[in-house]
Design a protein around this motif. Structure first.
Motif, PDB file in Angstrom:
ATOM      1  N   ILE A   1      45.760  38.843  47.740  1.00  0.00           N
ATOM      2  CA  ILE A   1      46.461  39.838  47.010  1.00  0.00           C
ATOM      3  C   ILE A   1      46.551  39.674  45.413  1.00  0.00           C
ATOM      4  O   ILE A   1      46.422  40.518  44.691  1.00  0.00           O
ATOM      5  N   ILE A   2      46.967  38.410  45.242  1.00  0.00           N
ATOM      6  CA  ILE A   2      47.144  38.080  43.763  1.00  0.00           C
ATOM      7  C   ILE A   2      45.641  38.446  43.219  1.00  0.00           C
ATOM      8  O   ILE A   2      45.647  38.726  42.104  1.00  0.00           O
ATOM      9  N   TYR A   3      44.623  37.717  43.798  1.00  0.00           N
ATOM     10  CA  TYR A   3      43.413  37.783  43.024  1.00  0.00           C
ATOM     11  C   TYR A   3      42.658  39.128  43.180  1.00  0.00           C
ATOM     12  O   TYR A   3      42.481  39.828  41.801  1.00  0.00           O
ATOM     13  N   LEU A   4      43.009  40.099  44.095  1.00  0.00           N
ATOM     14  CA  LEU A   4      42.442  41.318  44.142  1.00  0.00           C
ATOM     15  C   LEU A   4      43.134  42.287  43.204  1.00  0.00           C
ATOM     16  O   LEU A   4      42.689  43.081  42.593  1.00  0.00           O
ATOM     17  N   ARG A   5      44.493  42.157  43.367  1.00  0.00           N
ATOM     18  CA  ARG A   5      45.166  43.107  42.320  1.00  0.00           C
ATOM     19  C   ARG A   5      44.796  42.882  40.878  1.00  0.00           C
ATOM     20  O   ARG A   5      44.782  43.554  40.220  1.00  0.00           O
ATOM     21  N   ALA A   6      45.050  41.686  40.475  1.00  0.00           N
ATOM     22  CA  ALA A   6      44.643  41.027  39.161  1.00  0.00           C
ATOM     23  C   ALA A   6      43.107  41.741  38.716  1.00  0.00           C
ATOM     24  O   ALA A   6      42.927  42.242  37.591  1.00  0.00           O
TER      25      ALA A   6
ATOM     26  N   SER B   1      42.256  44.491  35.723  1.00  0.00           N
ATOM     27  CA  SER B   1      41.457  43.992  34.851  1.00  0.00           C
ATOM     28  C   SER B   1      40.102  44.598  34.624  1.00  0.00           C
ATOM     29  O   SER B   1      39.944  45.047  33.600  1.00  0.00           O
ATOM     30  N   ILE B   2      39.438  44.704  35.729  1.00  0.00           N
ATOM     31  CA  ILE B   2      37.997  45.118  35.620  1.00  0.00           C
ATOM     32  C   ILE B   2      37.730  46.277  36.501  1.00  0.00           C
ATOM     33  O   ILE B   2      36.727  46.762  36.253  1.00  0.00           O
ATOM     34  N   GLY B   3      38.594  46.414  37.540  1.00  0.00           N
ATOM     35  CA  GLY B   3      38.339  47.928  38.214  1.00  0.00           C
ATOM     36  C   GLY B   3      37.097  47.506  39.451  1.00  0.00           C
ATOM     37  O   GLY B   3      36.638  46.521  39.196  1.00  0.00           O
TER      38      GLY B   3
END
Length: 132
Positions: free
Chosen positions: A53-58, A62-64
């Motif tokens: 969740i942390i990695y995918l949300r960020a 940021s880059i979509g």
């Protein structure tokens, strides 16, 4: 550069801990220990989920999705060039899986680092939208 390497390495550890071609990964461990260690399996699954969740949300912020696809396309094109020039052989499925893990971890590492890169290039900070 050190910050990016740390973010990329942590993304790689997250992906490889979840699944890799060895027997030392969460998926294999959970399958073998579900009956005997269900609470521990659920705990580890939730910890991995938090990491995703942390990695995918960020990354999505940021880059979509388009940026994620673009980075994967660049990684695929690089692999194509390496295969075309004979530097890489894709006959080994184990190596292909490791290459896929590296490519996916690069997407997550770049996504988590992109705000820092953009701030250095443009001098502008990103802010999350806050509802009032």
């Amino acid at each position: 550069m050190t910050g990016f390497i740390v973010r990329w390495a942590m993304a790689f550890v997250l992906l490889a801990a979840t699944f890799n071609p060895t027997r030392y990964n969460f998926i294999v461990w959970a399958r073998n220990n579900w009956d005997a260690q269900m609470p521990l399996t659920v705990l580890f699954a939730l910890l991995l989920l938090v990491g995703y969740i942390i990695y995918l949300r960020a990354t999505l912020r940021s880059i979509g999705a388009f940026g994620m696809g673009l980075i994967l396309a660049i990684a695929a094109a690089l692999a194509w060039v390496l295969v075309d020039y004979g530097f890489l052989d894709l006959d080994d499925p184990t190596r292909n899986l490791w290459l896929g893990l590296v490519a996916l971890s690069l997407v997550l590492g770049i996504g988590l680092s992109w705000s820092h890169v953009r701030r250095r290039l443009s001098g502008q900070s990103d802010m999350d939208d806050v509802d009032e």
